[in-house]
Scaffold this motif. Sequence first.
Motif, PDB file in Angstrom:
ATOM      1  N   PHE A  87       0.817  -1.218   0.000  1.00  0.00           N
ATOM      2  CA  PHE A  87       0.000   0.000   0.000  1.00  0.00           C
ATOM      3  C   PHE A  87       0.850   1.266   0.000  1.00  0.00           C
ATOM      4  O   PHE A  87       0.426   2.290  -0.531  1.00  0.00           O
ATOM      5  N   ARG A  88       2.045   1.206   0.559  1.00  0.00           N
ATOM      6  CA  ARG A  88       2.931   2.380   0.532  1.00  0.00           C
ATOM      7  C   ARG A  88       3.528   2.613  -0.848  1.00  0.00           C
ATOM      8  O   ARG A  88       3.716   3.763  -1.251  1.00  0.00           O
ATOM      9  N   VAL A 148       2.909   0.589  -4.039  1.00  0.00           N
ATOM     10  CA  VAL A 148       2.266   0.148  -5.282  1.00  0.00           C
ATOM     11  C   VAL A 148       0.881   0.749  -5.456  1.00  0.00           C
ATOM     12  O   VAL A 148       0.556   1.278  -6.529  1.00  0.00           O
ATOM     13  N   TYR A 149       0.066   0.678  -4.447  1.00  0.00           N
ATOM     14  CA  TYR A 149      -1.330   1.107  -4.529  1.00  0.00           C
ATOM     15  C   TYR A 149      -1.446   2.592  -4.833  1.00  0.00           C
ATOM     16  O   TYR A 149      -0.758   3.420  -4.234  1.00  0.00           O
ATOM     17  N   LYS A 150      -2.319   2.928  -5.764  1.00  0.00           N
ATOM     18  CA  LYS A 150      -2.639   4.315  -6.106  1.00  0.00           C
ATOM     19  C   LYS A 150      -4.098   4.553  -5.771  1.00  0.00           C
ATOM     20  O   LYS A 150      -4.979   3.960  -6.396  1.00  0.00           O
ATOM     21  N   PRO A 151      -4.385   5.426  -4.791  1.00  0.00           N
ATOM     22  CA  PRO A 151      -5.775   5.678  -4.415  1.00  0.00           C
ATOM     23  C   PRO A 151      -6.592   6.250  -5.564  1.00  0.00           C
ATOM     24  O   PRO A 151      -6.056   6.987  -6.393  1.00  0.00           O
ATOM     25  N   PRO A 152      -7.878   5.925  -5.654  1.00  0.00           N
ATOM     26  CA  PRO A 152      -8.733   6.494  -6.688  1.00  0.00           C
ATOM     27  C   PRO A 152      -8.708   8.019  -6.620  1.00  0.00           C
ATOM     28  O   PRO A 152      -8.652   8.600  -5.545  1.00  0.00           O
ATOM     29  N   GLY A 153      -8.713   8.633  -7.785  1.00  0.00           N
ATOM     30  CA  GLY A 153      -8.711  10.087  -7.839  1.00  0.00           C
ATOM     31  C   GLY A 153      -7.310  10.674  -7.839  1.00  0.00           C
ATOM     32  O   GLY A 153      -7.138  11.868  -7.976  1.00  0.00           O
ATOM     33  N   GLY A 154      -6.301   9.824  -7.685  1.00  0.00           N
ATOM     34  CA  GLY A 154      -4.919  10.296  -7.687  1.00  0.00           C
ATOM     35  C   GLY A 154      -4.407  10.486  -9.107  1.00  0.00           C
ATOM     36  O   GLY A 154      -5.095  10.183 -10.092  1.00  0.00           O
ATOM     37  N   ALA A 155      -3.230  11.005  -9.238  1.00  0.00           N
ATOM     38  CA  ALA A 155      -2.619  11.217 -10.562  1.00  0.00           C
ATOM     39  C   ALA A 155      -2.551   9.888 -11.308  1.00  0.00           C
ATOM     40  O   ALA A 155      -2.177   8.877 -10.760  1.00  0.00           O
ATOM     41  N   GLY A 156      -2.939   9.933 -12.546  1.00  0.00           N
ATOM     42  CA  GLY A 156      -2.896   8.733 -13.375  1.00  0.00           C
ATOM     43  C   GLY A 156      -4.097   7.834 -13.218  1.00  0.00           C
ATOM     44  O   GLY A 156      -4.168   6.773 -13.814  1.00  0.00           O
ATOM     45  N   ASP A 157      -5.068   8.214 -12.417  1.00  0.00           N
ATOM     46  CA  ASP A 157      -6.269   7.403 -12.226  1.00  0.00           C
ATOM     47  C   ASP A 157      -7.095   7.452 -13.499  1.00  0.00           C
ATOM     48  O   ASP A 157      -7.379   8.529 -14.022  1.00  0.00           O
ATOM     49  N   PRO A 158      -7.488   6.287 -14.035  1.00  0.00           N
ATOM     50  CA  PRO A 158      -8.276   6.271 -15.265  1.00  0.00           C
ATOM     51  C   PRO A 158      -9.609   7.001 -15.122  1.00  0.00           C
ATOM     52  O   PRO A 158     -10.201   7.425 -16.106  1.00  0.00           O
ATOM     53  N   ASP A 159     -10.095   7.191 -13.888  1.00  0.00           N
ATOM     54  CA  ASP A 159     -11.350   7.909 -13.700  1.00  0.00           C
ATOM     55  C   ASP A 159     -11.179   9.410 -13.763  1.00  0.00           C
ATOM     56  O   ASP A 159     -12.136  10.150 -13.639  1.00  0.00           O
ATOM     57  N   ASP A 160      -9.927   9.892 -13.944  1.00  0.00           N
ATOM     58  CA  ASP A 160      -9.689  11.330 -13.964  1.00  0.00           C
ATOM     59  C   ASP A 160     -10.192  11.988 -15.237  1.00  0.00           C
ATOM     60  O   ASP A 160     -10.162  13.192 -15.352  1.00  0.00           O
ATOM     61  N   GLY A 161     -10.654  11.182 -16.206  1.00  0.00           N
ATOM     62  CA  GLY A 161     -11.239  11.724 -17.409  1.00  0.00           C
ATOM     63  C   GLY A 161     -10.247  12.285 -18.303  1.00  0.00           C
ATOM     64  O   GLY A 161     -10.146  13.048 -19.095  1.00  0.00           O
TER      65      GLY A 161
END
Length: 98
Positions: A82-83, A85-98
Amino acid sequence: MNAGEAQEPKETRLPPAVTFTSGAELLVRQGIVDSITREGVRHISTSKLYRDAWPFGPDKPHPYGEAGTATIMATEPFLEFFRTVYKPPGGAGDPDDG
């Protein structure tokens, strides 16, 4: 407890293993994520996005364990995932960022 009384020290040692529930709680307490549920951790553990990086399971660096009816994971590799590898939703590079 009165203001002048000494407070009991907070537990700072990490448990040797976590469940999906206690792992989610630990991630929040450690400030690694703002919020996450056991269902969120389970989803991440089986998601296609993290399939190659999730450190637990058959043919992975760390096996799942069992304690009674609970699935357990070694704490350090769990937190490290989690420190690093994991990228929280809404973070940079998130596919949901449109």
